[in-house]
Design a protein around this motif. Structure first.
Motif, PDB file in Angstrom:
ATOM      1  N   LYS A 123       5.518 -14.321  -0.855  1.00 15.96           N
ATOM      2  CA  LYS A 123       5.332 -14.907   0.434  1.00 15.96           C
ATOM      3  C   LYS A 123       6.601 -14.213   1.304  1.00 15.96           C
ATOM      4  CE  LYS A 123       4.084 -19.568  -0.793  1.00 15.96           C
ATOM      5  NZ  LYS A 123       4.518 -21.221  -0.591  1.00 15.96           N
ATOM      6  N   TRP A 124       6.329 -13.812   2.770  1.00 13.36           N
ATOM      7  CA  TRP A 124       7.256 -13.124   3.279  1.00 13.36           C
ATOM      8  C   TRP A 124       7.311 -13.334   4.626  1.00 13.36           C
ATOM      9  CZ3 TRP A 124       5.850  -8.866   6.451  1.00 13.36           C
ATOM     10  CH2 TRP A 124       4.423  -8.618   6.615  1.00 13.36           C
ATOM     11  N   ASP A 125       8.201 -13.302   5.249  1.00 13.57           N
ATOM     12  CA  ASP A 125       8.410 -13.491   6.933  1.00 13.57           C
ATOM     13  C   ASP A 125       8.229 -12.116   7.541  1.00 13.57           C
ATOM     14  OD1 ASP A 125       8.974 -14.136   9.333  1.00 13.57           O
ATOM     15  OD2 ASP A 125      10.931 -15.702   8.709  1.00 13.57           O
ATOM     16  N   THR A 126       7.337 -11.852   8.610  1.00  7.88           N
ATOM     17  CA  THR A 126       7.372 -10.711   9.404  1.00  7.88           C
ATOM     18  C   THR A 126       8.675 -10.473  10.066  1.00  7.88           C
ATOM     19  OG1 THR A 126       6.361 -11.983  11.134  1.00  7.88           O
ATOM     20  CG2 THR A 126       4.935 -10.828   9.651  1.00  7.88           C
ATOM     21  N   ALA A 127       9.528 -11.619  10.228  1.00  3.79           N
ATOM     22  CA  ALA A 127      10.683 -11.327  11.011  1.00  3.79           C
ATOM     23  C   ALA A 127      11.859 -10.192  10.300  1.00  3.79           C
ATOM     24  CB  ALA A 127      11.419 -12.497  11.662  1.00  3.79           C
ATOM     25  N   ASP A 128      11.680 -10.353   8.917  1.00  9.10           N
ATOM     26  CA  ASP A 128      12.593  -9.811   8.058  1.00  9.10           C
ATOM     27  C   ASP A 128      12.305  -8.013   8.120  1.00  9.10           C
ATOM     28  OD1 ASP A 128      13.774 -12.090   7.328  1.00  9.10           O
ATOM     29  OD2 ASP A 128      12.268 -12.395   5.878  1.00  9.10           O
ATOM     30  N   GLU A 130      10.724  -6.460  11.132  1.00  5.21           N
ATOM     31  CA  GLU A 130      10.428  -6.242  12.388  1.00  5.21           C
ATOM     32  C   GLU A 130      10.661  -4.825  12.729  1.00  5.21           C
ATOM     33  OE1 GLU A 130      11.840  -7.892  16.923  1.00  5.21           O
ATOM     34  OE2 GLU A 130      12.623  -8.605  15.139  1.00  5.21           O
TER      35      GLU A 130
END
Length: 341
Positions: A123-128, A130
């Motif tokens: 799982k990952w956050d696109t903000a990380d 950017e």
């Protein structure tokens, strides 16, 4: 290019040669790179500034024995503010009668093979990520770029699936144009109309499509290393690409070297050797190169005149109010040599 003949024979008997065969590459390669610059012939009574890419050690290369000499008034190593790209900066005052610099370093570069991908994507956050999902001045992510990225990745759910689809499309739909100046400008909109160019062009297309599809990616700008005892590598700049697989790390791809091999060896898309190259350069790159920088639209440090720099792979110089043409090394003047010692 040499191949592991005995391994190929065994795999061919098993019917697996096209899938697993790869260009033979040493596990590591080393040597000394020397950049020599002489700006003495570019006018008198004017200041001069010079920026040179400054390679550093990472998990794939080790840089040692750095030597810097010259008649500059001052010199230092800085980084830019956005990408932390290192650069050697030197300045000559207007009274200088001579403007010379020599910069050398020893590099040990390792072959990169990263294909042991996890079965399940983290799982990952696109903000990380950017920074690696943004458009650049020559690579917009809307319009035709977005439309094409959606078409290529239709039905693909994971970052890995999307990256592979875009890599395959890039290998199949771009071509190497030897008439391209330098490594190419990487103007993606122009390239989608005529997808021919060199390494910076081909990988700008890959990166733009990947980012438009939500895959963190970047170009890597470097220099090919010689294989002989001494070689002139002044014009051996090379660009490849990387995409970020969450929970795994950066994965290299080099569609440009696939297309270069196809051109120089007169290969067709369906040829067995083409398949070998495509298999190898998906997650693999040879050790005959050194990474110099990453990042597009760079503002150097100190800031250069004339606005952001498309990419930083060549020496950059200002003499008076004139920016020298880094793609004309004989007129600039600089040369880059490789020595196996």
């Amino acid at each position: 290019m040499f191949y592991r003949q005995s391994i190929h024979m065994l795999l061919a008997l098993m019917g697996l040669c096209a899938l697993f065969a790869a260009p033979v590459s040493a596990q590591s390669h080393s040597g000394t790179v020397t950049v020599s610059v002489d700006l003495s012939g570019h006018g008198n009574n004017v200041e001069a500034e010079l920026w040179i890419p400054y390679p550093v050690s990472d998990q794939d290369q080790t840089i040692t024995d750095v030597q810097i000499s010259g008649d500059f008034a001052r010199s230092a190593v800085y980084t830019d503010k956005v990408f932390s790209t290192p650069m050697l900066y030197s300045k000559w005052e207007k009274e200088a009668k001579s403007r010379k610099l020599s910069f050398s370093f020893k590099v040990e570069r390792r072959e990169v093979i990263r294909r042991d991908f996890p079965k399940q994507e983290a799982k990952w956050d696109t903000a990380d990520y950017e920074q690696f999902l943004q458009e650049t001045s020559l690579a917009p992510l809307d319009g035709e770029v977005k439309k094409l990225a959606r078409s290529i990745t239709a039905g693909k759910k994971t970052v890995l699936e999307k990256a592979r689809a875009i890599y395959d499309w890039t290998c199949e739909n771009t071509f190497r144009d030897p008439k391209t100046r330098g490594c190419g400008a990487g103007d993606v909109c122009t390239l989608l109309e005529k997808p021919g160019g060199k390494c910076a062009d081909i990988h700008s297309v890959f990166v733009a499509l990947a980012r438009a599809a939500g895959v963190p990616s970047r170009e890597v700008f470097g220099l090919r290393l010689g294989k002989k005892d001494v070689e002139d590598i002044t014009t051996w700049q090379h660009c490849w690409a990387e995409f970020y697989l969450p929970g795994y790390g950066w994965v290299p791809v080099d569609a440009a070297d696939v297309r270069k091999a196809m051109l120089t060896e007169n290969l067709n898309p369906g040829d067995a050797k083409t398949k070998q190259y495509r298999a190898y350069f998906w997650g693999g790159i040879d050790p005959y190169r050194v990474k110099l920088s990453t990042g597009r639209d760079l503002v150097l440090n100190p800031a250069q005149p004339g606005g952001a720099l498309n990419y930083f792979m060549y020496p950059f110089a200002r003499v008076g109010d004139r920016i020298l043409d880094w793609l004309e090394p004989k007129n600039f003047t600089y040369d880059i040599t490789y020595s196996a010692r």
